[in-house]
Enzyme design. Structure first.
Site, PDB file in Angstrom:
ATOM      1  CE  LYS A  34      -3.212   2.315   3.088  1.00  0.00           C
ATOM      2  NZ  LYS A  34      -4.221   2.109   4.298  1.00  0.00           N
TER       3      LYS A  34
HETATM    4  C1  5RP Z   1      -2.396   4.410   8.480  1.00  0.00           C
HETATM    5  C2  5RP Z   1      -3.062   3.420   7.721  1.00  0.00           C
HETATM    6  C3  5RP Z   1      -4.259   3.792   7.288  1.00  0.00           C
HETATM    7  O1  5RP Z   1      -5.105   2.730   7.343  1.00  0.00           O
HETATM    8  C4  5RP Z   1      -4.306   4.394   5.912  1.00  0.00           C
HETATM    9  O2  5RP Z   1      -2.992   4.621   5.201  1.00  0.00           O
HETATM   10  C5  5RP Z   1      -4.911   5.436   5.700  1.00  0.00           C
HETATM   11  O3  5RP Z   1      -5.894   5.576   4.638  1.00  0.00           O
HETATM   12  P1  5RP Z   1      -6.191   7.064   4.392  1.00  0.00           P
HETATM   13  O4  5RP Z   1      -4.969   7.629   4.053  1.00  0.00           O
HETATM   14  O5  5RP Z   1      -6.884   6.979   3.071  1.00  0.00           O
HETATM   15  O6  5RP Z   1      -6.935   7.533   5.367  1.00  0.00           O
HETATM   16  O7  5RP Z   1      -2.456   2.491   7.114  1.00  0.00           O
HETATM   17  O8  5RP Z   1      -1.035   3.990   8.582  1.00  0.00           O
END
Ligand code: 5RP
Length: 264
Positions: free
Chosen positions: A172
């Site tokens: 991710k």
């Molecule tokens: C925090 C995470 C969160 O789940 C994620 O990155 C957050 O998603 P978004 O940026 O869309 O709020 O992994 O480290």
């Protein structure tokens, strides 16, 4: 690869198009009752029917998600720090036994490349991959770069490639210019975070561009649950992920749905 691992991955990524709409609601693990998630159950329940997968911690899963729900879970298993301290100083917070007991489809862990505890977080990832390989559980690596580094293709591709080399099954990261280069140099499924709340049309553009440039899905949190119209927003993101809508079409849908959400 093993049958169990492939089967779990197929719960996360829809076999019809290989994509996923993951709803990230794990922010409380270091942010506490963050805006939009103050009462987790109220925020999560109306969104669940439109998500393919839920990214969550075990505490919120146990207390706030109906066990009869069919939603596949990617369980956040790293943490140990808060917004008041050095964020990269993470360890593993959940055992593999508990992850299995919770019947998860995957686990998630952060790595902090370029941060004070870079080495520790990379070794956390490698340990977790070794453990999860034994049980056929995919590991999602959440990439973060050091505070003074731009979230650009140079640093994010460094991060994503390292996560890939260590053995993460899903990575991710953030969308950025030249995102396609990140995708090409990290041969695992890539999903994007939404990042800080931005206007809905901009968030839809982000999702559209990421998929166009090779992401296999979104793992979006704040741009959904911090929207004034979270259900309209997740349904519009879904149209991009699963119905090949352009961001313009998705925004038309958002405006239509938000009127209904307001009235209901
Ligand atoms: C925090 C995470 C969160 O789940 C994620 O990155 C957050 O998603 P978004 O940026 O869309 O709020 O992994 O480290």
């Amino acid at each position: 690869m093993s049958w169990g691992l492939d089967n779990r991955l197929s719960r996360i990524f829809q076999p019809s198009n290989g994509r996923t709409l993951m709803l990230a609601v794990d922010h409380g693990y270091f942010q506490g009752p963050t805006s939009g998630l103050e009462v987790p159950k109220d925020a999560i329940t109306p969104l669940l029917p439109y998500a393919d997968t839920l990214m969550v911690t075990r505490g919120v899963l146990r207390r706030c998600v109906d066990p009869n729900s069919k939603i596949p879970v990617v369980l956040r298993v790293s943490g140990g720090t808060s917004i008041l301290k050095e964020l990269s100083n993470e360890g593993l917070t959940t055992s593999i036994e508990d992850a299995i007991r919770l019947n998860v489809s995957g686990v998630a862990i952060s790595i902090f490349v370029g941060s004070e505890y870079e080495r520790q977080t990379l070794l956390n990832l490698s340990k977790l991959v070794d453990t999860c390989e034994r049980y056929g559980i995919p590991v999602l690596a959440v990439t973060a770069v050091g505070r003074d580094m731009n979230r650009d293709a140079r640093y994010l591709s460094l991060c994503c490639r390292i996560a890939t080399e260590i053995g993460a099954h899903i990575v991710k990261t953030y969308y950025c210019e030249n995102f396609d280069k990140i995708v090409k140099s990290s041969p695992v499924p890539i999903v994007i975070a939404g990042g800080k709340k931005i206007p809905e049309k901009a968030a839809l553009d982000l999702a559209y561009n990421a998929l166009r440039d090779g992401a296999l899905g979104v793992d979006m949190g704040r741009n959904i649950f911090q929207s004034k119209y979270p259900v309209a927003m997740i349904r519009s993101v879904r149209a991009i992920v699963h119905e090949n809508a352009t961001s313009k079409e998705a925004f038309v849908l958002f405006n239509k749905l938000r009127r209904k959400e307001k009235d209901s």
